[in-house]
Scaffold this motif. Sequence first.
Motif, PDB file in Angstrom:
ATOM      1  N   THR A   1       0.809  -1.226   0.000  1.00 32.06           N
ATOM      2  CA  THR A   1       0.000   0.000   0.000  1.00 32.06           C
ATOM      3  C   THR A   1       0.839   1.272   0.000  1.00 32.06           C
ATOM      4  O   THR A   1       0.364   2.318  -0.440  1.00 32.06           O
ATOM      5  CB  THR A   1      -0.935   0.041   1.228  1.00 32.06           C
ATOM      6  OG1 THR A   1      -0.151   0.030   2.437  1.00 32.06           O
ATOM      7  CG2 THR A   1      -1.885  -1.146   1.225  1.00 32.06           C
TER       8      THR A   1
ATOM      9  N   PRO B   1      -1.164   6.010  -0.110  1.00 29.72           N
ATOM     10  CA  PRO B   1      -2.305   5.524   0.673  1.00 29.72           C
ATOM     11  C   PRO B   1      -3.184   6.658   1.198  1.00 29.72           C
ATOM     12  O   PRO B   1      -4.399   6.474   1.354  1.00 29.72           O
ATOM     13  CB  PRO B   1      -1.657   4.740   1.819  1.00 29.72           C
ATOM     14  CG  PRO B   1      -0.241   5.189   1.864  1.00 29.72           C
ATOM     15  CD  PRO B   1       0.116   5.570   0.470  1.00 29.72           C
TER      16      PRO B   1
ATOM     17  N   ASP C   1      -5.556   7.576  -1.583  1.00 25.26           N
ATOM     18  CA  ASP C   1      -6.604   6.543  -1.670  1.00 25.26           C
ATOM     19  C   ASP C   1      -7.633   6.736  -0.563  1.00 25.26           C
ATOM     20  O   ASP C   1      -8.852   6.588  -0.786  1.00 25.26           O
ATOM     21  CB  ASP C   1      -5.987   5.153  -1.565  1.00 25.26           C
ATOM     22  CG  ASP C   1      -5.193   4.753  -2.798  1.00 25.26           C
ATOM     23  OD1 ASP C   1      -5.365   5.398  -3.844  1.00 25.26           O
ATOM     24  OD2 ASP C   1      -4.382   3.804  -2.696  1.00 25.26           O
TER      25      ASP C   1
END
Length: 272
Positions: free
Chosen positions: A169, A219, A222
Motif C-alpha cells: 500500500t 495511501p 486513496d
Amino acid sequence: MTPEAFRRAFTHGLQALAGLPLGAARPRYDRLCQGFAPPLPEGMAVQDGSVAGVAVRRVRPAGALPGEVVYVHGGGWTLGSVASHQGIAASLAERLGREVVSVDYRLAPEASYVEALADCRAVIEALTPRAAVGDSAGGRLVMDAAGTGEWRGPLGLIYPPVGHPTPDTLGPDAPLLSRKDVLALWAMVEDDLPEGDPALPPGARLEVLAVEHDPLTAPLEDAVAAWRAAGAEVGYRRAPGLWHGALHAHAALPAMGEAWGDFCTALAHRLS
C-alpha cells in the motif's frame, strides 16, 4: 532556501541521530526542527501548562478569536515535542487567529500507543476545541482520538499514516522518510491501535495536506477518495517537489508555504 538545501540539511540532522540513545536523540531532534522555524510573530504568547493532567504548550496570537485548536506533533511516536514543533504550532495559531494548544503526549517506547492516544483524547475532550490538527504520527493520533471519543469537530491532517501500511500500500521510497522507516515504526504500534474500518472517514469535515515525495502519500490519496465516497467533506492539497517533514521549513520553501497557507485558509473557513 532551496528544496534541495532543505533536504540535505534535514538528512544530515537525522543521520546525526542514528545510534544515539533516545535521551540524547530527542533534544537534538528538537533543535534540528527548531532550526527551520521562523521567529515568533510579534505579540504571540507562549505558555506551558497542563490540561486534564497532560502537559501542553499554549500558543496564543495577539487578538485571538474565541475557541482553541488542539495540535498534535509528529516524530514517529518516539521523537518530537511541543518544542520541536513550536514553529508549526505558532504558524497555525497566527493563520487561524486562535490559541493553539500543543499536546506533549507520552512517547514510545516508555509509553504505549494506548497511553499516547489517551493523552491526546483527554486534552481534546477537556477542551472541546474548534478543531484538532496533527502532523505525521500526530495526525494518526488525531484520527484515532476523533474515532474513539465523543468530540466531532473538524480535523486537520498533515501527511498522516492511514489504514494499515504494508509494502503493497505504501508509495515509493523517498528521502527523509523511507518505506522501511514507516514499516518499522508501524510495527511498534500496530498491536495497540484501536479497531476500525480504515475506509470510514475519521470525521465529517477534514482538511488534508501532503507532499509529493513521501511513501505515505499514495495511501493517503486513496483514503481521501474513500472518505469522500463515504460522504465526508474533504479538502486536499499536495505540495509539489517536497518531502515528509518539509512543513518545518514552510516559511523558507515557497511550495510548502503555499500549500500550508491553503490548508490553513480552508481550515479557518470551516471554523467560521
